[in-house]
Design an enzyme around this catalytic site. Structure first.
Site, PDB file in Angstrom:
ATOM      1  N   GLU A  65       0.834  -1.204   0.000  1.00  0.00           N
ATOM      2  CA  GLU A  65       0.000   0.000   0.000  1.00  0.00           C
ATOM      3  C   GLU A  65       0.865   1.249   0.000  1.00  0.00           C
ATOM      4  OE1 GLU A  65      -3.313   2.439   2.658  1.00  0.00           O
ATOM      5  OE2 GLU A  65      -2.661   0.458   3.316  1.00  0.00           O
TER       6      GLU A  65
ATOM      7  N   LYS B 246      -8.474 -15.595  16.258  1.00  0.00           N
ATOM      8  CA  LYS B 246      -8.552 -15.205  14.855  1.00  0.00           C
ATOM      9  C   LYS B 246      -9.964 -14.829  14.400  1.00  0.00           C
ATOM     10  CE  LYS B 246      -4.534 -18.073  13.878  1.00  0.00           C
ATOM     11  NZ  LYS B 246      -3.965 -19.226  13.183  1.00  0.00           N
TER      12      LYS B 246
ATOM     13  N   ASP C  96       1.762 -14.666  12.845  1.00  0.00           N
ATOM     14  CA  ASP C  96       0.603 -15.324  12.266  1.00  0.00           C
ATOM     15  C   ASP C  96      -0.333 -14.231  11.745  1.00  0.00           C
ATOM     16  OD1 ASP C  96      -1.801 -16.666  11.732  1.00  0.00           O
ATOM     17  OD2 ASP C  96      -1.416 -18.167  13.281  1.00  0.00           O
TER      18      ASP C  96
ATOM     19  N   HIS D  85      -2.015   9.874  -1.311  1.00  0.00           N
ATOM     20  CA  HIS D  85      -2.127   8.596  -2.019  1.00  0.00           C
ATOM     21  C   HIS D  85      -1.829   8.761  -3.508  1.00  0.00           C
ATOM     22  CE1 HIS D  85      -3.519   5.420   0.764  1.00  0.00           C
ATOM     23  NE2 HIS D  85      -3.810   6.462   1.535  1.00  0.00           N
TER      24      HIS D  85
END
Length: 398
Positions: free
Chosen positions: A89, A219, A294, A389
């Site tokens: 990004e 999760k 993770d 951006h």
């Protein structure tokens, strides 16, 4: 003739000294594509294929940037740190870097670990509420015995407490562990399995239906993690003076505060969001990808809260991350590139004493998250988000 090995569908390959290459070759032929860009990983193939990834075919690259230096003033992290961020990004690294500059110029981020614990909550089936109560009382009465059984699975895990929950004929025991420098999910799983098999089942005959009953909660976004914490619960804060707001962030405290109220407080409520923040998970994900964490645990990393006060012309900003799940040993942290990324922050491997590296890491991550919040909210308040951006993500082209 070379021997054909029948395993999983993608393992139906020619047995050779290069199984990774053979799998890739089979895919190329079956799918009529080229996979040359995922060849030649830098990690130890034999080690990774037996510990980290099955049916290995290669690697993927993620650009790695660095933000900082960031001054962190915590119990474990004390000094200036560079933050490795793996992301595709555009503008993210630049934004965090700007936040680091502002926070460091203001004297640094004050940060503290509130608590550290990994959880696992198996679910048991009982016949009645009375049986559930009796089972819980048995567990509580034998907590010392259970503590000893936990340490039999690893010298680096310690039982903190067991919290019981009853729903109908279901009993959930939420084990809370100190897992030192490891993220600790596997350690918690092994410990619970050992306690159930060696003690709870033989002594009570209460059947464990599942080693995970979703009260852990692992999760998935869950209020239990937001309210009670999981992994590391961390608080970070800084006061940004008016001159730094104007010079570095191109805005004012009142403008940022208005964005905070209308976007974070009201907007999050309208959306029903569990996390009241601008983009905690953006920074968490980039650091996790860089350091071998993770990646599924970025879900819990999104549950944090950002708080802002406009103090005269200065700005107070803080972040609370209730469920920051990370480690400096085990899992993907042992991979060469990820280990080197951890070494940028001086936290590769086990700390001395054990557990201090993971806590130091958590303090650094929370401080970086704060810097990301500060910079993004400033950009929104000065109407510079689209321009940033355009510059960083599109090379200046619309």
């Amino acid at each position: 003739m070379q021997k054909i090995v029948n395993k999983t569908p993608t393992e139906n390959i020619i047995n050779s000294s290069d199984p990774m290459g053979q799998r890739r070759s089979v895919l190329e032929k079956k799918l009529h594509i080229k996979l040359d860009s995922i060849e030649n990983p830098s990690f130890n193939v034999d080690d990774v294929s037996t510990k980290n990834c099955e049916n290995l075919i290669g690697k993927v690259d993620i650009p790695l940037g660095v933000a900082g230096p960031l001054t962190v003033r915590g119990k474990y992290a004390q000094g200036n740190y560079y933050i490795p961020l793996a992301t595709t990004e555009g503008a993210l690294v630049a934004s965090v870097n700007r936040g680091c500059k502002a926070a460091t110029s203001a004297g640094g981020v004050s940060v503290a670990i509130v608590k550290s614990e990994m959880t696992r909550a198996p679910v048991f089936c009982v016949n009645s509420y009375n049986e559930a109560q009796a089972f819980i009382k048995f567990v509580q009465k034998n907590i010392t015995r259970i503590e000893k059984l936990v340490t039999e699975t690893s010298p680096f895990i310690k039982l903190i407490a067991i919290d019981p929950y009853i729903s109908g004929r279901n009993v959930y025991l939420r084990f809370r562990f100190d897992t030192n420098d490891a993220m600790g999910m596997n350690m918690a799983t092994f410990a619970c399995d050992h306690v159930i098999r060696k003690f709870l089942l033989p002594k009570t005959q209460v059947n464990c239906i599942s080693l995970s009953g979703n009260v852990c909660t692992d999760k998935k976004p869950a209020w239990i993690n937001k309210l009670h914490g999981r992994g590391h619960t961390v608080h970070a804060e800084v006061v940004i003076p008016k001159n730094i707001l104007v010079k570095t962030l191109k805005t004012t405290s009142q403008k940022i505060y208005e964005v905070y109220v209308r976007k974070l407080l009201i907007g999050s409520q309208v959306a029903g969001a569990m996390g009241v923040n601008a983009h905690h998970v953006n920074v968490v994900a980039a650091i996790f990808a860089a350091t071998g964490q993770d990646l599924a645990h970025v879900v819990e990393g999104s549950l944090g809260t950002t708080s802002i006060e406009a103090d005269n012309s200065n700005l107070y900003i803080s972040v609370d991350l209730p469920s920051l799940i990370l480690g400096t040993i085990g899992g993907g942290t042992n991979l060469s590139s990820q280990s080197q990324a951890l070494s940028i922050m001086g936290i590769a491997g086990s700390g001395k004493p054990s557990g201090t590296n993971a806590k130091k890491f958590a303090e650094i991550v929370a401080s970086a998250v704060l810097c990301g919040e500060l910079s993004l909210l400033a950009a929104l308040s000065s109407n510079d988000l689209a321009k940033a951006h355009m510059k960083y993500a599109r090379g200046g082209q619309v």
